[in-house]
Design an enzyme around this catalytic site. Structure first.
Site, PDB file in Angstrom:
ATOM      1  N   LEU A   1       1.224  -0.899   0.373  1.00 52.90           N
ATOM      2  CA  LEU A   1      -0.005   0.320   0.257  1.00 52.90           C
ATOM      3  C   LEU A   1       0.695   1.077  -0.070  1.00 52.90           C
ATOM      4  O   LEU A   1       0.605   2.422  -0.315  1.00 52.90           O
ATOM      5  CB  LEU A   1      -0.797  -0.102   0.766  1.00 52.90           C
ATOM      6  CG  LEU A   1      -2.370  -1.390   0.879  1.00 52.90           C
ATOM      7  CD1 LEU A   1      -3.205  -0.619   2.536  1.00 52.90           C
ATOM      8  CD2 LEU A   1      -3.052  -0.476   0.069  1.00 52.90           C
TER       9      LEU A   1
ATOM     10  N   SER B   1      -2.318  -3.321  12.775  1.00 51.21           N
ATOM     11  CA  SER B   1      -3.114  -3.116  12.801  1.00 51.21           C
ATOM     12  C   SER B   1      -3.573  -2.482  14.522  1.00 51.21           C
ATOM     13  O   SER B   1      -4.545  -2.748  15.327  1.00 51.21           O
ATOM     14  CB  SER B   1      -4.680  -4.409  12.473  1.00 51.21           C
ATOM     15  OG  SER B   1      -3.359  -5.547  12.927  1.00 51.21           O
TER      16      SER B   1
ATOM     17  N   ASN C   1     -12.338   2.013  16.459  1.00 50.98           N
ATOM     18  CA  ASN C   1     -12.414   3.353  17.920  1.00 50.98           C
ATOM     19  C   ASN C   1     -11.436   3.803  18.143  1.00 50.98           C
ATOM     20  O   ASN C   1     -11.639   4.187  19.202  1.00 50.98           O
ATOM     21  CB  ASN C   1     -13.466   1.534  19.147  1.00 50.98           C
ATOM     22  CG  ASN C   1     -12.040   1.004  19.264  1.00 50.98           C
ATOM     23  OD1 ASN C   1     -11.365   1.570  20.269  1.00 50.98           O
ATOM     24  ND2 ASN C   1     -11.654  -0.388  19.053  1.00 50.98           N
TER      25      ASN C   1
ATOM     26  N   TYR D   1      -1.466   4.993  15.749  1.00 50.66           N
ATOM     27  CA  TYR D   1      -2.656   4.174  15.090  1.00 50.66           C
ATOM     28  C   TYR D   1      -3.779   4.430  15.120  1.00 50.66           C
ATOM     29  O   TYR D   1      -4.571   4.491  13.525  1.00 50.66           O
ATOM     30  CB  TYR D   1      -2.909   2.440  15.697  1.00 50.66           C
ATOM     31  CG  TYR D   1      -4.031   1.854  14.597  1.00 50.66           C
ATOM     32  CD1 TYR D   1      -3.997   1.065  13.674  1.00 50.66           C
ATOM     33  CD2 TYR D   1      -4.918   1.280  15.810  1.00 50.66           C
ATOM     34  CE1 TYR D   1      -5.259   0.316  13.703  1.00 50.66           C
ATOM     35  CE2 TYR D   1      -6.164   0.702  15.378  1.00 50.66           C
ATOM     36  CZ  TYR D   1      -6.017   0.242  13.857  1.00 50.66           C
ATOM     37  OH  TYR D   1      -7.369  -0.266  13.759  1.00 50.66           O
TER      38      TYR D   1
ATOM     39  N   LYS E   1      -6.195   6.683  11.621  1.00 49.93           N
ATOM     40  CA  LYS E   1      -7.321   6.089  11.468  1.00 49.93           C
ATOM     41  C   LYS E   1      -8.619   7.199  11.572  1.00 49.93           C
ATOM     42  O   LYS E   1      -9.129   7.834  10.285  1.00 49.93           O
ATOM     43  CB  LYS E   1      -8.155   5.404  12.271  1.00 49.93           C
ATOM     44  CG  LYS E   1      -7.558   3.992  12.006  1.00 49.93           C
ATOM     45  CD  LYS E   1      -7.769   2.699  10.876  1.00 49.93           C
ATOM     46  CE  LYS E   1      -7.556   2.052  10.587  1.00 49.93           C
ATOM     47  NZ  LYS E   1      -7.285   0.966   9.290  1.00 49.93           N
TER      48      LYS E   1
END
Ligand code: 15L
Length: 283
Positions: A57, A80, A116, A140, A144
């Protein structure tokens, strides 16, 4: 006689990851060709009507070689877990940018796996709406939040449609106390994604990725993909108090252990970022 129009495929990134594997199977349909992509080959048999193409990516050209003729991109490729910024930068920041550019080039809608952890520094027990303040709990979560804001920018500036799903804990079944609030079943995740893919006027939306949990901290104002069917409370008798409750920082905030990673401030931050707003309900 008119030629039948070819169906544009769906691109699933992160196809070799834990959720990618689940989604490859759950999104497979006879009338839906899929391109599955990841940096490593999937360790499972590909579903019918799908093919695999590797791409890092972080590599804009490799992402470009995936092609632009997609009906939609389900973007789950990412680091992740909480890690150093350098480990997040390539897959999550550059990668998400490359994927949104790909979607823009082909006018494909994006279903973005947010988390979240973009809002993880809100206190547990506070009921949040989708428009609550972003309070990332690490690099992380910050990546997001970046993805959600990129989605917003590309909608405002380029009209690109997207759904950012703020996924809670998407695992087979709840195992610790925090999961009674944050659990998202695989079935309910697939339901939200199908809702985003099928929605006639998606616009730019954020959906909580959470099942029908009585102890949820997240208020679903909009129903995308129907009501969730699974309920974490069914596992209340088997969950244990885990790492997410083991220290005062993890136990205080919605993001759990991600909040405690690298935490070295004295005491706790004030709940309200904008003190003049005190108790406006926006969290
Ligand atoms: C996530 O976003 C992570 O990818 C996953 O590893 C879990 O930590 C999950 O959130 C969670 O908050 O339980």
């Amino acid at each position: 006689m008119t030629e039948p129009t070819e169906i544009r495929p769906l691109l699933l990134t992160g196809a070799s990851g834990a959720l990618g594997r689940v989604l490859a199977a759950r999104l497979a349909r006879a009338d839906r060709p899929m391109v599955l992509s990841d940096i490593v080959e999937p360790a499972y048999d590909l579903p019918p009507n799908s093919r695999f193409q590797a791409a890092d990516l972080a590599d804009r050209e490799a992402v470009g070689r995936l092609g632009t003729d997609f009906a939609a991109i389900v973007h789950f490729g990412a680091a992740s877990t909480e890690q150093d910024f350098d480990a997040i930068l390539g897959p999550n920041i550059l990668g998400t940018h490359h994927i949104f550019d790909l979607a823009r080039a082909g006018r494909a809608r994006v279903i973005f796996a947010s988390s979240n952890h973009a809002i993880g520094f809100h206190r547990r027990g506070v009921l949040l709406d989708e428009d609550c303040d972003l309070r990332p709990d690490g690099y992380y979560g910050l990546s997001k939040a970046y993805g959600e804001l990129l989605a917003r920018l590309y909608w405002d500036k380029h009209g690109l449609e997207s759904l950012s799903i703020r996924i809670g804990s998407c695992i087979e079944q709840p195992t610790d106390v925090r999961h009674l609030s944050t659990w998202l079943s695989h079935c309910d995740l697939a339901g939200i994604i199908e809702g985003g893919l099928g929605c006639s006027a998606l616009g730019c939306r954020i959906a909580w990725g959470v099942s029908r949990n009585a102890r949820s901290w997240w208020r679903r104002n909009e129903v995308i993909g129907g009501e969730p069917v699974d309920e974490a409370e069914a596992f209340a008798g088997v969950v244990v108090s885990g790492a997410s409750e083991a220290d005062p920082v993890s136990a205080r905030y919605q993001g759990g252990t991600f909040c405690a990673a690298g935490y070295d401030r004295d005491g706790f931050a004030p709940d309200e970022v904008f003190v003049w707003r005190g108790g406006s309900g926006k969290g």
